[in-house]
Write a protein that holds these residues in place. Structure first.
Motif, short mmCIF file in Angstrom:
data_model
loop_
_atom_site.label_atom_id
_atom_site.label_comp_id
_atom_site.label_asym_id
_atom_site.label_seq_id
_atom_site.Cartn_x
_atom_site.Cartn_y
_atom_site.Cartn_z
N THR A 138 6.72 0.31 3.75
CA THR A 138 5.32 -0.06 3.90
C THR A 138 4.47 1.20 4.00
O THR A 138 4.96 2.26 4.38
N ALA A 139 3.21 1.05 3.66
CA ALA A 139 2.22 2.12 3.84
C ALA A 139 0.95 1.47 4.36
O ALA A 139 0.57 0.38 3.92
N GLU A 140 0.28 2.15 5.31
CA GLU A 140 -0.92 1.58 5.91
C GLU A 140 -2.02 2.64 6.04
O GLU A 140 -2.22 3.21 7.11
N PRO A 141 -2.77 2.93 4.97
CA PRO A 141 -3.92 3.84 5.11
C PRO A 141 -4.90 3.25 6.12
O PRO A 141 -5.23 2.05 6.06
N ARG A 142 -5.37 4.10 7.03
CA ARG A 142 -6.12 3.60 8.19
C ARG A 142 -7.22 4.58 8.58
O ARG A 142 -6.99 5.79 8.65
N PHE A 202 -9.82 0.29 10.86
CA PHE A 202 -9.79 -0.54 9.65
C PHE A 202 -8.66 -0.04 8.78
O PHE A 202 -8.55 1.16 8.53
N SER A 203 -7.80 -0.96 8.32
CA SER A 203 -6.64 -0.52 7.55
C SER A 203 -6.22 -1.60 6.55
O SER A 203 -6.65 -2.76 6.63
N ALA A 204 -5.39 -1.19 5.61
CA ALA A 204 -4.77 -2.10 4.63
C ALA A 204 -3.28 -1.81 4.61
O ALA A 204 -2.87 -0.64 4.58
N VAL A 205 -2.47 -2.86 4.62
CA VAL A 205 -1.01 -2.71 4.64
C VAL A 205 -0.46 -3.09 3.27
O VAL A 205 -0.70 -4.19 2.77
N PHE A 206 0.29 -2.16 2.67
CA PHE A 206 0.92 -2.38 1.38
C PHE A 206 2.44 -2.34 1.56
O PHE A 206 2.96 -1.59 2.39
N GLY A 207 3.14 -3.15 0.80
CA GLY A 207 4.59 -3.16 0.87
C GLY A 207 5.23 -3.16 -0.50
O GLY A 207 4.64 -3.64 -1.48
N ASP A 208 6.45 -2.60 -0.59
CA ASP A 208 7.17 -2.66 -1.85
C ASP A 208 7.73 -4.07 -2.05
O ASP A 208 7.55 -4.97 -1.21
N ARG A 209 8.41 -4.30 -3.15
CA ARG A 209 8.89 -5.65 -3.45
C ARG A 209 9.89 -6.14 -2.41
O ARG A 209 9.93 -7.32 -2.07
N SER A 210 10.69 -5.22 -1.87
CA SER A 210 11.72 -5.61 -0.92
C SER A 210 11.14 -6.23 0.35
O SER A 210 11.57 -7.29 0.79
N ALA A 246 8.82 -12.95 -5.05
CA ALA A 246 7.75 -12.12 -4.50
C ALA A 246 7.62 -10.82 -5.28
O ALA A 246 8.56 -10.34 -5.92
N ASP A 247 6.42 -10.22 -5.20
CA ASP A 247 6.13 -8.96 -5.89
C ASP A 247 5.62 -7.94 -4.88
O ASP A 247 5.27 -8.26 -3.75
N ASN A 248 5.61 -6.68 -5.28
CA ASN A 248 5.08 -5.62 -4.42
C ASN A 248 3.56 -5.67 -4.40
O ASN A 248 2.92 -6.27 -5.28
N GLY A 249 2.96 -5.04 -3.38
CA GLY A 249 1.50 -4.96 -3.34
C GLY A 249 0.95 -5.20 -1.96
O GLY A 249 1.64 -5.08 -0.93
N LEU A 250 -0.33 -5.55 -1.91
CA LEU A 250 -1.06 -5.72 -0.65
C LEU A 250 -0.49 -6.86 0.19
O LEU A 250 -0.21 -7.94 -0.33
#
Length: 271
Positions: free
Chosen positions: A151-155, A173-181, A203-207
């Motif tokens: 996961t990645a969470e730019p904040r 304020f942040s957005a959480v992104f995850g890979d497909r796994s 499922a797919d990767n993304g927000l």
């Protein structure tokens, strides 16, 4: 992904980032107890509420630290930038208690580990604006250890404290992104678990979510501290909003805790 860490490291979530001070002790230890309420998983239409009591430990070493940011090891630090390696964990979720996941595997306890970049914006002052970018590997502990993705969470975070230095507070304020796994872990429905009301889904990767949060902590006395947080989350633009396990477009969580400091170092932190 701080969504996963709320239950175990409660003070890493509800403790607003405080301004460092030379007079702080190297370590503080005691007990912390409180409660949290949150969605069972991101975009779930059912909630999980827990009351927790566990040991409280803050360590302010020059490299290794346990504080409002969780457990971490500093790699690089300048006046404006910091790079560290952090670790956090969460409690499991039983699928039997979540209707949307009935008959599916439980969501086990999750651990996160990885680097985080922090950059201060504007001149150093009591009030701070900071950009953070944590990138974490997610490991599940259920019948062994299993990698569940990244996961990645730019904040973007703002924090401050009052003149008495007893009250610290902040927003982010942040957005959480995850890979497909990791998205498969939350949202995929394998054909063997499909039902007439829960069709198979890949499922797919993304927000995963977008989050707005606020937190505060208050020192009642030298040894007694209060923590609280509120978060609003949007799943409306999630990469997997078509999943049958994606049940809501928004959610919220909140929690509080009381920490009793039973001992502290006479040696000040070197920070």
């Amino acid at each position: 992904m701080r969504y996963l860490t709320t239950c175990i490291l409660i003070c890493s979530v509800v403790g607003a980032p405080a301004t460092a001070a030379p007079s702080l002790p190297l370590w503080e230890a005691g007990v912390i107890g409180g409660g949290v309420s949150m969605p069972a998983y991101p975009a779930s239409d059912e909630r999980s509420a827990r009351g927790i009591v566990f040991p409280y430990l803050v360590y302010r070493g020059k490299v290794f630290r346990s504080d409002e940011s969780g457990l971490l090891a500093r790699i690089l630090r300048t006046e404006r930038m910091e790079l560290d390696l952090g670790f956090a964990a969460s409690l499991p979720v039983r699928s039997g208690g979540v209707n949307a996941r009935e008959g599916m595997p439980n969501l086990g306890a999750l651990g996160e580990f990885g680097p985080r970049l922090k950059v201060k914006i504007g001149p150093p002052a009591t009030t701070q604006v900071q950009f953070e970018l944590p990138v974490r590997a997610v490991i599940e502990a259920r019948g062994g250890l299993h990698k569940r993705g990244w996961t990645a969470e730019p904040r973007l975070a703002w924090s401050a404290e009052d003149a008495s230095k007893r009250l610290s507070y902040g927003t982010s304020f942040s957005a959480v992104f995850g890979d497909r796994s990791i998205n498969r872990y939350f949202y995929e429905v394998e054909p063997r678990f499909a039902t007439p009301v829960r069709p198979a889904y890949a499922a797919d990767n993304g927000l995963i979510l977008v989050r707005l949060g606020a937190s505060a902590n208050y020192k009642l006395t030298r040894d007694l501290r209060l923590y609280g947080y509120l978060r609003a989350e949007s799943y409306a633009d999630s990469a997997n909003r078509e999943s049958p396990l994606h049940r809501k477009s928004h959610g919220f969580s909140g929690g509080f805790a009381v920490a009793w400091i039973m001992g502290r170092s006479s040696r000040p932190a070197a920070d």
